[in-house]
Design a protein around this motif. Structure first.
Motif, short mmCIF file in Angstrom:
data_model
loop_
_atom_site.label_atom_id
_atom_site.label_comp_id
_atom_site.label_asym_id
_atom_site.label_seq_id
_atom_site.Cartn_x
_atom_site.Cartn_y
_atom_site.Cartn_z
N ASN A 58 -74.10 15.08 -64.44
CA ASN A 58 -73.22 14.50 -63.43
C ASN A 58 -73.99 14.07 -62.18
O ASN A 58 -73.58 14.33 -61.05
CB ASN A 58 -72.10 15.48 -63.06
CG ASN A 58 -71.26 15.86 -64.26
OD1 ASN A 58 -70.89 15.01 -65.06
ND2 ASN A 58 -70.98 17.14 -64.40
N LYS A 59 -75.15 13.46 -62.41
CA LYS A 59 -76.02 12.94 -61.35
C LYS A 59 -76.57 14.02 -60.43
O LYS A 59 -76.98 13.74 -59.31
CB LYS A 59 -75.30 11.85 -60.55
CG LYS A 59 -74.90 10.68 -61.42
CD LYS A 59 -74.36 9.55 -60.60
CE LYS A 59 -73.99 8.42 -61.57
NZ LYS A 59 -73.71 7.19 -60.93
N LYS A 60 -76.58 15.27 -60.92
CA LYS A 60 -77.08 16.39 -60.11
C LYS A 60 -78.03 17.27 -60.91
O LYS A 60 -77.95 17.35 -62.13
CB LYS A 60 -75.91 17.23 -59.61
CG LYS A 60 -75.02 16.48 -58.66
CD LYS A 60 -74.02 17.40 -58.02
CE LYS A 60 -73.26 16.53 -57.09
NZ LYS A 60 -72.31 16.81 -56.31
N ILE A 61 -78.89 17.97 -60.17
CA ILE A 61 -79.78 18.96 -60.77
C ILE A 61 -78.98 20.25 -60.93
O ILE A 61 -78.42 20.76 -59.96
CB ILE A 61 -81.02 19.19 -59.88
CG1 ILE A 61 -81.83 17.90 -59.77
CG2 ILE A 61 -81.85 20.34 -60.41
CD1 ILE A 61 -83.01 17.97 -58.81
N THR A 62 -78.94 20.78 -62.14
CA THR A 62 -78.21 22.02 -62.39
C THR A 62 -78.98 23.20 -61.82
O THR A 62 -80.18 23.10 -61.53
CB THR A 62 -78.00 22.26 -63.90
OG1 THR A 62 -79.28 22.48 -64.50
CG2 THR A 62 -77.27 21.10 -64.56
N GLN A 63 -78.32 24.33 -61.70
CA GLN A 63 -78.98 25.54 -61.21
C GLN A 63 -80.14 25.94 -62.13
O GLN A 63 -81.20 26.33 -61.67
CB GLN A 63 -77.96 26.67 -61.09
CG GLN A 63 -78.53 27.92 -60.45
CD GLN A 63 -77.47 28.99 -60.22
OE1 GLN A 63 -76.29 28.78 -60.49
NE2 GLN A 63 -77.90 30.13 -59.72
N GLU A 64 -79.92 25.82 -63.45
CA GLU A 64 -80.98 26.16 -64.40
C GLU A 64 -82.20 25.27 -64.22
O GLU A 64 -83.34 25.75 -64.20
CB GLU A 64 -80.46 26.03 -65.84
CG GLU A 64 -81.51 26.36 -66.88
CD GLU A 64 -81.01 26.20 -68.31
OE1 GLU A 64 -81.87 26.29 -69.21
OE2 GLU A 64 -79.81 25.98 -68.54
N VAL A 65 -81.98 23.98 -64.06
CA VAL A 65 -83.09 23.05 -63.87
C VAL A 65 -83.77 23.30 -62.52
O VAL A 65 -85.00 23.28 -62.43
CB VAL A 65 -82.63 21.59 -64.02
CG1 VAL A 65 -83.72 20.61 -63.60
CG2 VAL A 65 -82.20 21.31 -65.47
N ALA A 66 -83.00 23.57 -61.49
CA ALA A 66 -83.57 23.87 -60.18
C ALA A 66 -84.49 25.09 -60.25
O ALA A 66 -85.57 25.10 -59.65
CB ALA A 66 -82.46 24.09 -59.15
N GLN A 67 -84.08 26.08 -61.02
CA GLN A 67 -84.90 27.28 -61.20
C GLN A 67 -86.20 26.94 -61.94
O GLN A 67 -87.27 27.41 -61.57
CB GLN A 67 -84.12 28.36 -61.97
CG GLN A 67 -84.90 29.66 -62.17
CD GLN A 67 -85.23 30.35 -60.86
OE1 GLN A 67 -84.47 30.28 -59.90
NE2 GLN A 67 -86.37 31.00 -60.81
N ARG A 68 -86.10 26.09 -62.96
CA ARG A 68 -87.31 25.67 -63.69
C ARG A 68 -88.28 24.94 -62.76
O ARG A 68 -89.49 25.15 -62.83
CB ARG A 68 -86.94 24.74 -64.84
CG ARG A 68 -86.28 25.41 -66.01
CD ARG A 68 -85.99 24.42 -67.11
NE ARG A 68 -85.26 25.07 -68.19
CZ ARG A 68 -85.18 24.59 -69.42
NH1 ARG A 68 -85.75 23.44 -69.74
NH2 ARG A 68 -84.51 25.24 -70.35
N ILE A 69 -87.73 24.08 -61.92
CA ILE A 69 -88.57 23.32 -60.98
C ILE A 69 -89.28 24.27 -60.03
O ILE A 69 -90.49 24.15 -59.78
CB ILE A 69 -87.74 22.27 -60.22
CG1 ILE A 69 -87.23 21.20 -61.19
CG2 ILE A 69 -88.56 21.64 -59.09
CD1 ILE A 69 -86.18 20.28 -60.59
#
Length: 170
Positions: free
Chosen positions: A149-160
């Protein structure tokens, strides 16, 4: 102080999903960002007669940075064509001006992929790990990301964040 790094983004859309991910990583690392789409880089030519931006760009980045993070969307189960051409052109410095190509020895490489799925297919990372081995670079690892939905998910933010921390370690 950590080594100076660069995120090289190879996407057909300069401000697409991969850019969104790269922006988050850049904020956490302070690394410079180079958008390959902003440069004219022709396909590899065995006669080495390319007149484009690659040689000057490659000389500059190999003289400036210690850590190279390659960021790519996944197109047809592999890296983007833009990034593949960049990798192909490294060969210019394996045939001619070899001392420039040898600058990569001992430097570090990481990879960020961005796709529509939450998993990547087996084998996606192999061209990067084998290129790092061949070029004498230390492979720091990789992360796979996606946008919802055009946003970084919490899981992806954690990976980053975890990847940024790994990149910043000595």
């Amino acid at each position: 102080m950590s080594a100076k790094g660069v995120i090289i983004i190879g996407s057909s859309r300069s401000k697409g999903n991969t850019y969104t991910i790269v922006s988050q990583l850049q904020q956490q690392t302070g690394f410079d960002v180079i958008d390959l789409k902003a440069y004219k880089i022709n396909h590899f030519d065995y006669d080495l007669k390319n007149e484009d931006d690659f040689n000057a760009l490659f000389k500059k980045i190999t003289a400036t940075y210690e850590i190279f993070v390659f960021a790519t969307p996944i197109y047809w189960y592999t890296m983007s064509g833009v990034l593949k051409v960049f990798f192909d052109r490294i060969s210019d410095f394996l045939f001619e001006e070899k001392e420039i190509g040898r600058r990569l020895r001992g430097k570090k490489m990481g990879v960020v992929s961005c796709g529509s799925d939450q998993e990547i297919k087996e084998g996606f990372i192999m061209p990067f790990t084998e290129s790092a081995n061949y070029l004498g670079m230390q492979y720091l690892g990789d992360i796979h990301t996606w946008i919802e939905n055009k946003k970084i998910t919490q899981e992806v933010a954690q990976r980053i964040t975890e990847f940024a921390n790994r990149l910043m370690e000595k």
